[in-house]
Design an enzyme around this catalytic site. Structure first.
Site, mmCIF file in Angstrom:
data_model
loop_
_atom_site.group_PDB
_atom_site.id
_atom_site.type_symbol
_atom_site.label_atom_id
_atom_site.label_comp_id
_atom_site.label_asym_id
_atom_site.label_seq_id
_atom_site.Cartn_x
_atom_site.Cartn_y
_atom_site.Cartn_z
ATOM 1 N N SER A 122 0.883 -1.363 -0.044
ATOM 2 C CA SER A 122 -0.105 -0.039 0.138
ATOM 3 C C SER A 122 0.959 1.403 -0.017
ATOM 4 O O SER A 122 0.339 2.399 0.221
ATOM 5 C CB SER A 122 -1.173 -0.130 1.283
ATOM 6 O OG SER A 122 -0.142 -0.008 2.467
ATOM 7 N N HIS A 143 -4.252 -4.054 -3.425
ATOM 8 C CA HIS A 143 -4.085 -3.778 -2.329
ATOM 9 C C HIS A 143 -5.340 -4.409 -1.386
ATOM 10 O O HIS A 143 -6.382 -3.863 -1.601
ATOM 11 C CB HIS A 143 -3.947 -2.569 -2.055
ATOM 12 C CG HIS A 143 -3.650 -2.149 -0.486
ATOM 13 N ND1 HIS A 143 -4.360 -1.068 0.002
ATOM 14 C CD2 HIS A 143 -3.151 -2.645 0.500
ATOM 15 C CE1 HIS A 143 -3.988 -0.937 1.222
ATOM 16 N NE2 HIS A 143 -3.424 -1.815 1.712
ATOM 17 N N GLU A 155 -7.901 -2.091 -3.351
ATOM 18 C CA GLU A 155 -7.530 -0.849 -4.238
ATOM 19 C C GLU A 155 -6.653 -1.426 -5.692
ATOM 20 O O GLU A 155 -5.727 -2.188 -5.127
ATOM 21 C CB GLU A 155 -6.731 0.135 -3.483
ATOM 22 C CG GLU A 155 -7.619 0.811 -2.498
ATOM 23 C CD GLU A 155 -6.784 1.823 -1.609
ATOM 24 O OE1 GLU A 155 -7.323 2.732 -1.169
ATOM 25 O OE2 GLU A 155 -5.756 1.334 -1.095
ATOM 26 N N ASN A 194 -4.873 4.650 2.892
ATOM 27 C CA ASN A 194 -4.110 4.829 3.951
ATOM 28 C C ASN A 194 -3.456 6.074 3.941
ATOM 29 O O ASN A 194 -2.497 6.335 4.888
ATOM 30 C CB ASN A 194 -2.782 3.653 3.615
ATOM 31 C CG ASN A 194 -3.306 2.055 4.216
ATOM 32 O OD1 ASN A 194 -4.233 2.037 4.728
ATOM 33 N ND2 ASN A 194 -2.534 1.230 3.796
#
Length: 287
Positions: A122, A143, A155, A194
């Site tokens: 990530s 991800h 993702e 994130n």
């Protein structure tokens, strides 16, 4: 490559994330090779997955037959050569660029030309890895969020080198395993979730390190006032303080910005081996 071409999926790294990604793929009907350099890590992963699946059976999320069939699709291996027939590989090892580049270089030489090489990272965007291969158009980020068995969103990140076909196939693959994909057509370290979460973590650590509140109080405020399902310190324990450390260290090495360094508290705990749930102690203690 089209989705229909994907028959065997390989996952490299049998930690919490890698093992659960492998299980998600196996439940969805794919043949899976779960790879790790340590036999003991694979044994631990299998034991953990068996525990998860026992609970799923009790909750009637899956039947005993479905679980048995899923485990029957998983091969546990310490040899990269066992991945040679894979159509899609998801790398889920430590957040260190040199380690990932070495793995992708070896995979590139081993796998068939059509195979997609994805990193679960990530933080490290795939453009930093793609040139270690001769197939940059087939390299991307896929991800998953922790815990991968439970978290719905994934993702998919298309780098400037990633072909539209690869991005679309990765997107469709995520749908095929029962997850909800989001496709980012422009890469940035941390992606969406994130980057937002990182700001929350930074502020939580600032408040804790400067004595404004304890980690328990901060977690309580975040869960009760902001309605997050888990507080930032409990989340760091869940994902692993070493993961947080390596993510921040990688970002600092890229930016040179002192603000990107790992938090002092996190660094101290990592140095003491207090990595969270997986070691029995992080910000909280676990038995």
């Amino acid at each position: 490559m089209k989705l229909e071409t994907i028959d065997q999926v390989a996952v490299i790294g049998s930690g919490t994330m890698g093992s659960q990604i492998a299980m998600v793929c196996a439940i969805a009907g794919y043949r899976v090779v779960l790879n790790d350099i340590e036999e003991s890590s694979l044994e631990k992963a299998k034991e953990s997955l068996e525990g998860h699946m026992e609970r799923w059976i009790k909750k009637e999320r899956l039947t005993e037959q479905q679980v048995a069939e899923a485990f029957g699709r998983i091969v546990y291996s310490t040899f990269l050569n066992d991945l040679k027939d894979s159509d899609l590989v998801i790398e889920a090892v430590v957040e260190k660029l040199d380690v990932k580049r070495d793995i992708f270089e070896k995979l590139d030489q081993l796998l068939p030309e059509h195979a997609i090489l994805a990193t679960n990272s990530s933080t490290i965007v795939s453009s930093k890895i793609a040139d270690a291969t001769f197939r940059p158009v087939k390299v991307c980020n896929i991800h998953f969020f922790n815990p991968a068995l439970v978290m719905e969103l994934v993702e998919v990140v298309q780098g400037p080198h990633t072909s539209d076909e690869t991005a679309q196939t990765a997107f469709q693959f995520v749908e095929s395993i029962g997850k909800l994909p989001v496709l980012l057509k422009k890469e940035i370290s941390g992606f969406v979730a994130n980057r937002i979460l990182g700001k929350l973590m930074d502020e939580a650590l600032f408040l804790y390190e400067n004595g404004y509140a304890s980690h328990e109080e901060i977690d309580l405020v975040v869960t009760k006032a902001l309605k997050h399902p888990i507080g930032p310190f409990a989340l760091m324990d869940l994902t692993g303080l070493d993961v947080n450390y390596y993510v921040r260290q990688q970002r600092y090495e890229e930016s040179g910005n002192e603000a990107d360094r790992p938090a002092k508290t996190v660094e101290e705990k990592v140095n003491k081996g207090e990595l969270g749930r997986k070691t029995g102690k992080g910000f909280y203690s676990y038995t």
